[in-house]
Design a protein around this motif. Structure first.
Motif, short mmCIF file in Angstrom:
data_model
loop_
_atom_site.label_atom_id
_atom_site.label_comp_id
_atom_site.label_asym_id
_atom_site.label_seq_id
_atom_site.Cartn_x
_atom_site.Cartn_y
_atom_site.Cartn_z
N LEU A 19 0.94 -1.17 -0.06
CA LEU A 19 -0.10 -0.10 -0.04
C LEU A 19 0.83 1.36 -0.03
O LEU A 19 0.46 2.32 -0.74
N LEU A 20 1.84 1.44 0.85
CA LEU A 20 2.61 2.46 0.96
C LEU A 20 3.90 2.54 -0.01
O LEU A 20 4.41 3.82 -0.13
N ASN A 21 4.63 1.67 -0.46
CA ASN A 21 5.60 1.75 -1.33
C ASN A 21 5.59 2.49 -2.65
O ASN A 21 6.51 3.02 -2.84
N PRO A 22 4.30 2.51 -3.55
CA PRO A 22 4.55 3.21 -4.47
C PRO A 22 4.15 4.81 -4.27
O PRO A 22 4.32 5.62 -5.13
N TRP A 52 7.59 20.78 -0.06
CA TRP A 52 6.57 20.07 0.68
C TRP A 52 6.24 18.60 0.16
O TRP A 52 6.07 17.59 1.03
N LEU A 53 6.45 18.52 -1.16
CA LEU A 53 6.39 17.19 -1.65
C LEU A 53 7.52 16.29 -1.05
O LEU A 53 7.26 15.11 -1.06
N ILE A 54 8.57 16.98 -1.06
CA ILE A 54 9.84 16.00 -0.65
C ILE A 54 9.66 15.50 0.64
O ILE A 54 9.86 14.18 1.00
N VAL A 55 9.27 16.56 1.63
CA VAL A 55 8.79 16.03 2.96
C VAL A 55 7.88 15.06 3.16
O VAL A 55 7.82 14.18 3.94
N PHE A 56 6.66 15.20 2.39
CA PHE A 56 5.74 14.21 2.46
C PHE A 56 6.35 12.61 1.77
O PHE A 56 5.83 11.73 2.39
N GLY A 57 6.81 12.75 0.57
CA GLY A 57 7.64 11.70 0.23
C GLY A 57 8.55 10.96 1.17
O GLY A 57 8.18 9.88 1.33
N LEU A 58 9.36 11.82 1.88
CA LEU A 58 9.97 11.08 2.98
C LEU A 58 9.28 10.57 4.09
O LEU A 58 9.73 9.49 4.52
N LEU A 59 8.32 10.95 4.53
CA LEU A 59 7.43 10.65 5.70
C LEU A 59 7.00 9.36 5.01
O LEU A 59 6.95 8.38 6.04
N LEU A 60 6.40 9.25 3.99
CA LEU A 60 5.73 7.92 3.53
C LEU A 60 6.78 6.84 2.97
O LEU A 60 6.37 5.81 2.95
N ALA A 61 7.93 7.22 2.89
CA ALA A 61 9.02 6.26 2.37
C ALA A 61 9.59 5.47 3.63
O ALA A 61 10.35 4.37 3.55
N VAL A 62 9.43 6.12 4.65
CA VAL A 62 9.99 5.29 6.12
C VAL A 62 9.41 4.17 6.33
O VAL A 62 10.24 2.91 6.52
N ILE A 63 8.14 4.12 6.42
CA ILE A 63 7.52 2.93 6.69
C ILE A 63 7.87 1.77 5.80
O ILE A 63 8.17 0.56 6.39
N PHE A 88 15.98 -2.72 -2.09
CA PHE A 88 16.40 -2.11 -0.57
C PHE A 88 17.45 -1.13 -0.59
O PHE A 88 17.16 -0.09 -0.15
N TRP A 89 18.61 -1.50 -1.25
CA TRP A 89 19.59 -0.40 -1.17
C TRP A 89 19.38 0.65 -2.42
O TRP A 89 19.73 2.07 -2.02
N LEU A 90 18.77 0.40 -3.49
CA LEU A 90 18.21 1.63 -4.30
C LEU A 90 17.41 2.69 -3.86
O LEU A 90 17.39 3.93 -3.74
N ASN A 91 16.36 2.13 -2.95
CA ASN A 91 15.46 2.77 -2.09
C ASN A 91 16.14 3.59 -1.05
O ASN A 91 15.60 4.85 -0.74
N LEU A 92 17.03 3.04 -0.51
CA LEU A 92 17.74 3.72 0.69
C LEU A 92 18.59 4.79 0.24
O LEU A 92 18.49 5.81 0.67
N LEU A 126 16.62 6.63 -8.99
CA LEU A 126 16.96 5.29 -8.29
C LEU A 126 15.71 4.69 -7.97
O LEU A 126 15.77 3.49 -8.04
N LEU A 127 14.51 5.57 -7.74
CA LEU A 127 13.13 4.82 -7.28
C LEU A 127 12.61 4.13 -8.56
O LEU A 127 12.16 2.91 -8.62
N ALA A 128 12.79 4.69 -9.74
CA ALA A 128 12.39 3.90 -11.04
C ALA A 128 13.26 2.57 -11.29
O ALA A 128 12.45 1.63 -11.52
N ILE A 129 14.56 2.81 -11.02
CA ILE A 129 15.20 1.57 -11.23
C ILE A 129 15.03 0.42 -10.40
O ILE A 129 14.59 -0.60 -10.52
#
Length: 147
Positions: A19-22, A52-63, A88-92, A126-129
């Motif tokens: 649910l949260l990854n995309p 603001w979009l970057i902040v929300f993206g980061l908040l949702l990327a952590v979980i 995992f590494w690409l997302n990190l 990185l996320l696209a890859i």
């Protein structure tokens, strides 16, 4: 009696991850679009919107990263594939780039350019890859099952 217990992944964790990854990818793509628009128009609204979009993206990327950390490196490390670890590494690395990007976007006005655009593009690439790697893995697994 020696029975081999095959480790499995939690259904709830898979649901939360799925649910949260995309979602962060969408936020980071929108931030890149806002950054490009800001470069072309110099409207401050685009810069603040990207921040603001970057902040929300980061908040949702952590979980999803914590779920992925547990599944790939702790609980299911024996069944984790190479593609899971690469994802995992690409997302990190994308999250680290986005954190630096958030700091760059805290600057005033045109000081964001060009570093903000490059960091946004790096995050999106990185996320696209990572998404492509997982899509190829799912496709290969489905082909293997159907044959």
């Amino acid at each position: 009696m020696n029975s081999l217990v095959v480790p499995h992944r939690s259904t709830l964790a898979n649901a939360v991850y799925g649910l949260l990854n995309p979602l962060p990818f969408g936020f980071f793509v929108a931030a890149l679009i806002f950054d490009i628009t800001y470069v072309r128009t110099a409207g401050v609204l685009w810069n603040k919107g990207a921040a603001w979009l970057i902040v929300f993206g980061l908040l949702l990327a952590v979980i999803p990263r914590f779920v992925n950390l547990a599944q790939v490196w702790i609980t299911s490390r024996h069944i984790a594939r190479r593609a899971d670890r690469l994802d995992f590494w690409l997302n990190l690395f994308a999250i680290v780039a986005a954190i630096f990007n958030a700091f760059v976007h805290s600057r005033d006005a045109y000081a964001v350019v060009p570093a903000g655009v490059w960091l946004s593009a790096c995050t999106v690439v990185l996320l696209a890859i990572a998404h492509l790697v997982m899509a190829v893995q799912r496709s290969a697994a489905e082909e293997y099952v159907h044959e």
